[in-house]
Enzyme design. Structure first.
Site, PDB file in Angstrom:
ATOM      1  NE  ARG A  64      -3.366   0.021   2.886  1.00 46.16           N
ATOM      2  CZ  ARG A  64      -2.959   0.226   4.140  1.00 46.16           C
ATOM      3  NH1 ARG A  64      -2.432   1.386   4.464  1.00 46.16           N
ATOM      4  NH2 ARG A  64      -3.079  -0.713   5.041  1.00 46.16           N
ATOM      5  CE1 TYR A 117     -15.571  11.855 -15.497  1.00 48.64           C
ATOM      6  CE2 TYR A 117     -14.369  11.642 -13.440  1.00 48.64           C
ATOM      7  CZ  TYR A 117     -15.262  11.132 -14.367  1.00 48.64           C
ATOM      8  OH  TYR A 117     -15.832   9.912 -14.147  1.00 48.64           O
ATOM      9  CG  ASP A 191      -7.139  16.035 -14.532  1.00 52.23           C
ATOM     10  OD1 ASP A 191      -6.508  15.509 -15.473  1.00 52.23           O
ATOM     11  OD2 ASP A 191      -8.096  15.488 -13.955  1.00 52.23           O
ATOM     12  CE  LYS A 216     -10.872   8.353 -18.813  1.00 50.74           C
ATOM     13  NZ  LYS A 216     -10.773   8.397 -17.396  1.00 50.74           N
TER      14      LYS A 216
END
Ligand code: 3LM
Length: 404
Positions: A64, A117, A191, A216
């Site tokens: 993690r 977004y 972003d 993406k």
């Protein structure tokens, strides 16, 4: 676009995307790095484990908070973004939420651009504001609006450029200068999903962090979910050891890190094709009599064309447009495409079309969509890698069908 910083600058972008951080001699000659599928790491002694946990000694403890395959991917993304470090996540939203929670606290103020977004918009307005952070919407394509909204307790200025879905551009250098002058501790986060570091490098322009939906273009093949943040080592330590490890746990799997690295090897080639096909199609769409308005910064008619030429290497693979006849004509177009798939997401090899008002940006109220320039008739295209003539034929027949 000049590259000013980042990674091993003896080498160009594509070379770094393929080679950065890996020497086959370190992996028994394996040309492709091995994939570490392990959740935990054995210590040689208690003393060793204690030192690694205290971060007094480098080493892995639990996946993690990091593992070798993820670290290799993070090094590559950092190098491509010109950053000291990067942190990878299980999704773009995993990256955005972990980053924001790591840097903001109750009583502080965050400025967000008015088009983001849909889930990012919802996170700031519903997820973050609920915990006592003041979230203010600012129309950032005019940097003067950012200057007017800055206060001493503003901790974060967050935007996308080009913005999803309506392709507004924001001047990264101008906003970063204004923000850092007004509040030196305030972070500017961009972003960079729509551009990838091949087209735009926010840190070179003065931003503090570049964020990605790696799902993406960076992944590039529509077969995985991933996210990333790049910035200074100090900031990324905070994002990793607080935001990722303690707050969200949105950790990427080793297998998906491997797949992203496979995608990165062709990022430059793919982006060149996405951009050239998109510019070609944008010109055809603009000239079609069924079209009311097109949003693509590569067109000379775009109000953002000069800024795009300044801060982007090319104009990207995303196009938005509205048809004469609004919503109904848009639906006719989306139902008429044959080769193109009707699907959300973007940056894949396949060309995708979707309807922001009812799909990706459904998190905006109708009033917010009207106010923030997400028209009900807006159609969004993610231009893929197919033979350009086939895309022209499909788009043209669907535009003809929409006009009937
Ligand atoms: C979409 N976008 O179709 P993930 N930042 C940007 C994005 O476009 C996205 C994220 C972050 C779309 C996804 S909508 C149901 C599908 C600019 C995602 C979030 O968590 O990896 O999806 O990234 O526009």
């Amino acid at each position: 676009m000049a590259e000013k910083s980042g990674g091993n600058l003896r080498h160009g972008f594509a070379t770094r995307a393929i080679h950065e951080g890996w020497d086959p001699a370190d992996g028994e000659g394996a040309l492709v790095p091995p994939v570490h599928m392990t959740s935990t790491f054995a210590f040689s002694s208690v003393e060793d484990g204690m030192a690694i946990f205290a971060r007094e000694k480098p080493g892995y403890r639990y996946a993690r908070s990091g593992s070798p395959t993820i670290a290799l991917l993070e090094g590559r993304i950092a190098s491509l973004e010109g950053a000291e470090a990067a942190v990878a996540f299980a999704s773009g939203m995993g990256a955005i939420t972990a980053f924001t929670w790591a840097v903001c606290q109750a009583g502080e103020r965050v400025l967000i651009d008015q088009t983001l977004y849909g889930s990012t918009f919802a996170f700031f307005n519903e997820g973050l504001a609920k915990f006592g952070v003041e979230v203010v919407h600012v129309e950032m394509s005019d940097p003067a609006n950012v200057a007017a909204a800055m206060t001493p307790n503003t901790r974060l200025v967050y935007f996308e450029t080009p913005a999803n879905p309506n392709m507004r551009l924001i001047d990264i250098a101008a906003v970063a200068e204004i923000v850092h002058k007004a509040a030196p501790d305030c972070l500017v986060a961009v972003d960079n999903t729509y551009c990838t570091p091949y087209l735009q490098r926010p840190l070179d322009l003065g931003a503090d962090a570049a964020l990605h939906s790696v799902t993406k273009y960076l992944g590039g093949h529509g077969d995985l979910m991933a996210g990333a943040v790049a910035g200074s080592q100090e900031l990324m330590d905070k994002v990793r050891f607080n935001g990722l490890s303690k707050f969200t746990g949105a950790v990427l799997s080793g297998l998906n890190a491997h797949l992203v690295m496979r995608g990165l090897k062709t990022l430059e080639l793919r982006m060149e094709r996405h951009c050239s096909s998109a510019l070609h199609l944008a010109r055809i769409i603009e000239a079609h009599p069924a079209v009311e308005r097109i949003y693509y910064p590569g067109l000379e008619s775009s109000p953002y064309h000069a800024l795009a030429k300044r801060q982007m290497r090319a104009f990207g693979g995303m196009i938005a447009f509205e048809l004469k006849g609004g919503f109904d004509a848009g639906v006719r177009f989306m139902d008429a495409v044959e080769l193109i798939s009707l699907a959300v997401s973007l940056g894949d090899a396949e060309t995708l079309v979707q309807h922001p008002a009812s799909m990706t940006h459904r998190t905006y109220s109708p009033e917010q969509r009207a106010k923030y320039g997400i028209a009900d008739g807006l159609v969004r295209l993610s231009i893929g890698l197919e033979t350009p003539e086939d895309l022209v034929a499909d788009v043209t027949q669907a535009l003809d069908a929409a006009a009937r």
